[in-house]
Enzyme design. Sequence first.
Site, PDB file in Angstrom:
ATOM      1  N   THR A 257       6.612  18.912  -4.052  1.00 15.31           N
ATOM      2  CA  THR A 257       6.600  17.469  -3.867  1.00 15.31           C
ATOM      3  C   THR A 257       5.549  17.070  -2.845  1.00 15.31           C
ATOM      4  O   THR A 257       4.756  17.897  -2.383  1.00 15.31           O
ATOM      5  CB  THR A 257       8.029  16.941  -3.561  1.00 15.31           C
ATOM      6  N   LYS A 261       1.200  18.488  -4.308  1.00 17.01           N
ATOM      7  CA  LYS A 261       1.072  18.701  -5.765  1.00 17.01           C
ATOM      8  C   LYS A 261      -0.337  19.092  -6.208  1.00 17.01           C
ATOM      9  O   LYS A 261      -0.490  19.777  -7.205  1.00 17.01           O
ATOM     10  CB  LYS A 261       1.512  17.450  -6.519  1.00 17.01           C
ATOM     11  N   ALA A 326      -2.452   6.678  -5.895  1.00 22.94           N
ATOM     12  CA  ALA A 326      -3.365   7.570  -6.620  1.00 22.94           C
ATOM     13  C   ALA A 326      -3.209   8.998  -6.119  1.00 22.94           C
ATOM     14  O   ALA A 326      -4.173   9.746  -5.999  1.00 22.94           O
ATOM     15  CB  ALA A 326      -4.796   7.082  -6.434  1.00 22.94           C
ATOM     16  N   GLY A 328      -0.621  12.729  -6.253  1.00 25.99           N
ATOM     17  CA  GLY A 328      -0.234  13.684  -7.296  1.00 25.99           C
ATOM     18  C   GLY A 328       0.638  13.047  -8.363  1.00 25.99           C
ATOM     19  O   GLY A 328       0.446  13.285  -9.566  1.00 25.99           O
ATOM     20  N   THR A 350      -6.795   3.706  -0.755  1.00 22.54           N
ATOM     21  CA  THR A 350      -8.163   4.240  -0.721  1.00 22.54           C
ATOM     22  C   THR A 350      -8.746   4.107  -2.134  1.00 22.54           C
ATOM     23  O   THR A 350      -8.402   4.890  -3.025  1.00 22.54           O
ATOM     24  CB  THR A 350      -8.148   5.732  -0.293  1.00 22.54           C
ATOM     25  N   PRO A 351      -9.618   3.111  -2.376  1.00 22.78           N
ATOM     26  CA  PRO A 351     -10.099   2.879  -3.741  1.00 22.78           C
ATOM     27  C   PRO A 351     -10.795   4.094  -4.354  1.00 22.78           C
ATOM     28  O   PRO A 351     -10.712   4.300  -5.565  1.00 22.78           O
ATOM     29  CB  PRO A 351     -11.059   1.696  -3.569  1.00 22.78           C
TER      30      PRO A 351
HETATM   31  P1  NAP Z   1       0.790  12.071  -2.468  1.00 25.32           P
HETATM   32  O1  NAP Z   1       0.006  12.920  -3.428  1.00 25.32           O
HETATM   33  O2  NAP Z   1       0.805  12.436  -1.037  1.00 25.32           O
HETATM   34  O3  NAP Z   1       0.230  10.568  -2.625  1.00 25.32           O
HETATM   35  C1  NAP Z   1       0.653   9.601  -1.741  1.00 25.32           C
HETATM   36  C2  NAP Z   1       0.151   8.224  -2.195  1.00 25.32           C
HETATM   37  O4  NAP Z   1       0.701   7.277  -1.281  1.00 25.32           O
HETATM   38  C3  NAP Z   1      -1.367   8.041  -2.162  1.00 25.32           C
HETATM   39  O5  NAP Z   1      -1.746   7.176  -3.178  1.00 25.32           O
HETATM   40  C4  NAP Z   1      -1.578   7.379  -0.792  1.00 25.32           C
HETATM   41  O6  NAP Z   1      -2.739   6.583  -0.717  1.00 25.32           O
HETATM   42  C5  NAP Z   1      -0.377   6.487  -0.754  1.00 25.32           C
HETATM   43  N1  NAP Z   1      -0.060   6.066   0.605  1.00 25.32           N
HETATM   44  C6  NAP Z   1       0.351   6.840   1.623  1.00 25.32           C
HETATM   45  N2  NAP Z   1       0.537   6.091   2.720  1.00 25.32           N
HETATM   46  C7  NAP Z   1       0.243   4.811   2.372  1.00 25.32           C
HETATM   47  C8  NAP Z   1       0.254   3.573   3.071  1.00 25.32           C
HETATM   48  N3  NAP Z   1       0.615   3.517   4.348  1.00 25.32           N
HETATM   49  N4  NAP Z   1      -0.083   2.447   2.399  1.00 25.32           N
HETATM   50  C9  NAP Z   1      -0.426   2.504   1.088  1.00 25.32           C
HETATM   51  N5  NAP Z   1      -0.477   3.653   0.380  1.00 25.32           N
HETATM   52  C10 NAP Z   1      -0.132   4.797   1.018  1.00 25.32           C
HETATM   53  O7  NAP Z   1       2.311  11.960  -2.938  1.00 25.32           O
HETATM   54  P2  NAP Z   1       2.909  12.119  -4.420  1.00 25.32           P
HETATM   55  O8  NAP Z   1       3.231  13.543  -4.678  1.00 25.32           O
HETATM   56  O9  NAP Z   1       2.038  11.391  -5.365  1.00 25.32           O
HETATM   57  O10 NAP Z   1       4.319  11.373  -4.266  1.00 25.32           O
HETATM   58  C11 NAP Z   1       4.353   9.961  -4.047  1.00 25.32           C
HETATM   59  C12 NAP Z   1       5.781   9.444  -4.107  1.00 25.32           C
HETATM   60  O11 NAP Z   1       6.331   9.607  -5.408  1.00 25.32           O
HETATM   61  C13 NAP Z   1       6.733  10.150  -3.154  1.00 25.32           C
HETATM   62  O12 NAP Z   1       7.587   9.197  -2.575  1.00 25.32           O
HETATM   63  C14 NAP Z   1       7.534  11.068  -4.076  1.00 25.32           C
HETATM   64  O13 NAP Z   1       8.836  11.342  -3.571  1.00 25.32           O
HETATM   65  C15 NAP Z   1       7.614  10.208  -5.316  1.00 25.32           C
HETATM   66  N6  NAP Z   1       7.854  11.008  -6.529  1.00 25.32           N
HETATM   67  C16 NAP Z   1       9.045  10.856  -7.175  1.00 25.32           C
HETATM   68  C17 NAP Z   1       9.293  11.582  -8.322  1.00 25.32           C
HETATM   69  C18 NAP Z   1      10.602  11.420  -9.033  1.00 25.32           C
HETATM   70  O14 NAP Z   1      10.973  12.324  -9.788  1.00 25.32           O
HETATM   71  N7  NAP Z   1      11.294  10.318  -8.863  1.00 25.32           N
HETATM   72  C19 NAP Z   1       8.331  12.472  -8.830  1.00 25.32           C
HETATM   73  C20 NAP Z   1       7.121  12.572  -8.163  1.00 25.32           C
HETATM   74  C21 NAP Z   1       6.890  11.844  -7.014  1.00 25.32           C
HETATM   75  P3  NAP Z   1      -4.160   7.186  -0.191  1.00 25.32           P
HETATM   76  O15 NAP Z   1      -4.807   7.804  -1.394  1.00 25.32           O
HETATM   77  O16 NAP Z   1      -4.884   5.984   0.317  1.00 25.32           O
HETATM   78  O17 NAP Z   1      -3.867   8.183   0.883  1.00 25.32           O
END
Ligand code: NAP
Length: 470
Positions: A257, A261, A326, A328, A350-351
């Site tokens: 997670t 990812k 944007a 994982g 981050t665009p």
């Molecule tokens: P990740 O790869 O770390 O991506 C995080 C994202 O959040 C990026 O787009 C990041 O933007 C953005 N972000 C972080 N801080 C921010 C802020 N202060 N303001 C605006 N945007 C911000 O994480 P991920 O693996 O994609 O997971 C993201 C979420 O989805 C988590 O909460 C996870 O628990 C959830 N999820 C749930 C499931 C489910 O089965 N329900 C499955 C997968 C994921 P930047 O690019 O600008 O850093």
Amino acid sequence: MDRLSSSERVHAGRLPPLVDVPVILTVRRPDDGGMFEGDERERLALLRRCAGDGFAYVDLEEGLEAPALEASLKEAGTRTIRSLHDLTGVPSDFGLRLDRISQRPDEIPKAAVTPRSSADLARVLRVIMDRRGKSPDAGGSQMLVLGMGAIGFPTRVLASKLGAAWCYASPASDMAAPGHVDPATLEDLYRFRSIGPDTAVFGVMGDPVMHSRSPFIHNRGFDACGLDAVFLPFHVPDLEGFWQVADLLGVRGLSVTVPHKGAVLRRLSGSDALVRATGACNTMTRAEAPGGWQGTNTDVAGFAGPLRDAFGGTVPRGLAATVIGAGGAARSVVHALSGFGGRILVLNRTPDHARAVAEPAGASFGGLDEAGFKAARKFADLVVQTTKVGMDPAADRDPAPDLSFSGMEIVYELIYAPRVTPFLGRALKAGCKVIYGKQMLISQAMEQFRLFSGRPYPFESLTGLEEGID
Ligand code: NAP
């Protein structure tokens, strides 16, 4: 004893005969994580006074030399636990110090240290494993080594697998030390009593991760299938250190997670087509090659399932969707939506990251700003929130407070803890149809369970699963 009031302390000696379990006496100093406020002379006097009260064990700190107390304990038949504590880290000479206290005859050596990284945890595990084969007298099977805090958590649940004589627990409402597990959680969620040397270890790795409900889903499934397996959260700030932890514990399968990812791809020896297409891996299982890991993506199907359900079975082609974030998870979401022939807009803080996710799928992209929100009006059949904003430690925040809802959108929130984030709360208030993160969580975990156990998720465990996640 240090947590009792002075009037309670007077009666503490009445406890051991009243309960039918061995009782450990500790009078802990603040430096060792305790609350005893008196001086050392008073502390030793208290310990000595209680020595004959039927306590099975007394816990004395490394470096404490108290021959009179030790003689009283011996006479009373009370065994000594000799403990070393580090509330801030794992000392560099940890193994040496543990060996030193292990050499004291008839005593049980104990260490409670605080790993700050997965590499620290690996060091702790190595110290345990190097000594586990030794005889009980040399501190082998009677040794207790516990990691404090979230990173050390696996040493507590896996205490018996790691050869510890016992593990410490305290109620969540009054936790006695960082990383203690509530006894009910230990038993109900992790089936602590059934864990032994051969128990297969699985887990979810991330940062943050302690909120994860994956242990609930998978342990429930293992239990119903009668499998000798346990599923744990691994708080992983540093991936390189964690691979050592996974090898030392013989971890057989992992859910991956936030934020790992994408970064785990470097460690894979093989991967499925979806991992290669999305650049995101949420499931790792041991590959046949020694030390290898096979990467699978169950997020794409896990996201698609509840979306199909929301449309009564078939997602209409040409669905106009805005994806916020944007990372994982967004990569898997965009892949699934393009598979449905969707028109997609990716908006991200981050665009450039939005561009990297959008361009390969032929999607549009933008920032989380006025222009982005204006563009989103044309991609408004579905809005998917994939950032981590809305979960702890940002549970009170909304990643796109200026993106308004007409009430006609379907809003899909990926966060499942809390059940309703500020973003989803606004969508509900506007009258939107919503899809909750827990629906995707369950949907993607079903396939993970099959990969981990080789069996379908047990049907009987599905009842009450959604309620249990809340
Ligand atoms: P990740 O790869 O770390 O991506 C995080 C994202 O959040 C990026 O787009 C990041 O933007 C953005 N972000 C972080 N801080 C921010 C802020 N202060 N303001 C605006 N945007 C911000 O994480 P991920 O693996 O994609 O997971 C993201 C979420 O989805 C988590 O909460 C996870 O628990 C959830 N999820 C749930 C499931 C489910 O089965 N329900 C499955 C997968 C994921 P930047 O690019 O600008 O850093």
